[in-house]
Design an enzyme around this catalytic site. Structure first.
Site, mmCIF file in Angstrom:
data_model
loop_
_atom_site.group_PDB
_atom_site.id
_atom_site.type_symbol
_atom_site.label_atom_id
_atom_site.label_comp_id
_atom_site.label_asym_id
_atom_site.label_seq_id
_atom_site.Cartn_x
_atom_site.Cartn_y
_atom_site.Cartn_z
ATOM 1 N N GLY A 16 -58.031 13.202 -18.543
ATOM 2 C CA GLY A 16 -56.651 12.739 -18.657
ATOM 3 C C GLY A 16 -55.812 13.739 -19.424
ATOM 4 N N ALA A 17 -56.064 15.026 -19.183
ATOM 5 C CA ALA A 17 -55.483 16.084 -20.018
ATOM 6 C C ALA A 17 -54.195 16.674 -19.458
ATOM 7 C CB ALA A 17 -56.502 17.204 -20.215
ATOM 8 N N GLY A 20 -49.456 13.389 -21.709
ATOM 9 C CA GLY A 20 -49.624 12.457 -22.811
ATOM 10 C C GLY A 20 -50.584 12.903 -23.894
ATOM 11 N N ILE A 21 -51.368 11.948 -24.398
ATOM 12 C CA ILE A 21 -52.315 12.201 -25.486
ATOM 13 C C ILE A 21 -53.326 13.270 -25.087
ATOM 14 C CG2 ILE A 21 -54.125 11.162 -26.910
ATOM 15 C CD1 ILE A 21 -52.649 8.466 -26.474
ATOM 16 N N GLY A 22 -53.795 13.193 -23.856
ATOM 17 C CA GLY A 22 -54.789 14.157 -23.399
ATOM 18 C C GLY A 22 -54.271 15.578 -23.425
ATOM 19 N N SER A 145 -58.369 1.430 -27.971
ATOM 20 C CA SER A 145 -57.048 0.864 -28.233
ATOM 21 C C SER A 145 -57.177 -0.398 -29.067
ATOM 22 C CB SER A 145 -56.350 0.529 -26.910
ATOM 23 O OG SER A 145 -55.196 -0.259 -27.129
ATOM 24 N N TYR A 171 -56.898 -4.941 -19.054
ATOM 25 C CA TYR A 171 -56.834 -3.785 -19.945
ATOM 26 C C TYR A 171 -57.562 -4.065 -21.259
ATOM 27 C CZ TYR A 171 -54.974 0.081 -22.664
ATOM 28 O OH TYR A 171 -54.863 1.203 -23.451
#
Length: 298
Positions: A16-17, A20-22, A145, A171
């Site tokens: 997930g890079a 966002g965070i990734g 999370s 989720y």
């Protein structure tokens, strides 16, 4: 003690890079001198992210590989590619995930949220365990999370959520699964030199949940702004990077961290019987159950 930023000589893989965070995590690792493999679902965003990170970090040991981690065949292909190229893996950051307002099933017949947010972590980690062990002192960081607290326990009788789907429930269950997996993985890897910890990045402004439509995404953003909890990707990545780099965490495993500090997770996340059952169920759902007795997976 601040985390060391020196990652020279480390081989790191971040899922997930491409946003966002990734992406913030990947950029920081590249700036620290790591050999970086970023993974993303969208080919164009992968190419742009690779070039952007190389330019901003001055580090050209950066590659981005395309893979949809909700599809088990693509997770396996990703692992095979890594095995063919790299002799070890020093850091695995499982970050790719999503939330889905409507129920979708994957090509493997699994509900999408559970498939991407949990089985993607589980399968990729186990397929790369050999490379992690070969690093000597490797780290697995699972992005979890605080939403896990909304799930009182894994519904093993309805993992595919066929009896009344709710995106928030799906989720929360997947994020509880992240913690059960992290803690069980830490127990199983005790004494190997490989550690596993979970990070809660907070409420981060990213493309996350944009797949549900702009209206749904904007509703989330507005609600978060009103609550005063929204932070940017760079700040959201801090806890992930702390777990990835901090010298004082060397050898420390099985923790849940928020705001760069260890914190208690929900009572349900410490249920070892549920963790064991989730592990066995995940082996079956990923086709790894037949290998469990052959020394290839714990």
């Amino acid at each position: 003690m601040p985390a060391s930023t020196d990652m020279t000589g480390k081989i790191c893989l971040v899922t997930g890079a491409s946003s966002g965070i990734g992406r913030a995590t990947a950029l920081a690792l590249a700036r620290g001198g790591a050999t970086l493999i970023g993974v993303g679902r969208d080919h164009v965003r992968c190419e742009r992210s690779a070039e952007g990170i190389k330019r901003k970090s001055g580090n050209y040991r950066v590659e981005f590989w395309q893979a949809d981690l909700s599809r088990q065949e693509e997770v396996r292909a990703l692992a095979r590619r890594f095995h063919a190229v790299h002799p070890r893996l020093d850091l695995l950051v499982n970050n790719a995930g999503g939330r889905f307002d409507r129920r979708i099933t994957t090509a493997d017949g699994v509900e999408m949220t559970f498939a991407l947010n949990h089985l993607g972590y589980f399968l990729l980690t186990l397929l790369l365990l050999e490379r992690l062990r070969q690093a000597g002192r490797a780290r697995v960081v699972n992005v979890a999370s605080g939403a896990h607290r909304a799930c009182p326990g894994i519904d093993f009788d309805d993992l595919n959520l066929e009896r009344g789907y709710d995106g928030r429930r799906a989720y929360a269950q997947s994020k509880l699964a992240n913690l059960l997996f992290t803690y069980e993985l830490a127990r199983r890897l005790e004494g190997t030199g490989v550690t596993a910890n979970a990070a809660a990045p907070g409420n981060v402004l990213t493309r996350f949940s944009l797949n549900n439509g702009v209206v749904s995404w904007l509703s989330h953003v507005v609600g978060s702004l009103r609550s005063g909890t929204l932070v940017g990707p760079g700040r959201g990545a801090r806890t992930v990077l702390y777990l990835a780099r901090a010298g004082e965490l060397a050898g420390k495993s099985g923790g849940y961290y928020a705001g760069e500090q260890e914190a208690p997770s929900s009572p349900a996340s410490y249920d070892q019987a549920a963790a064991g059952r989730l592990w066995r169920t995940s082996l079956e759902l990923t086709g790894l159950a037949s290998q469990a007795g052959e020394g290839r997976v714990p």
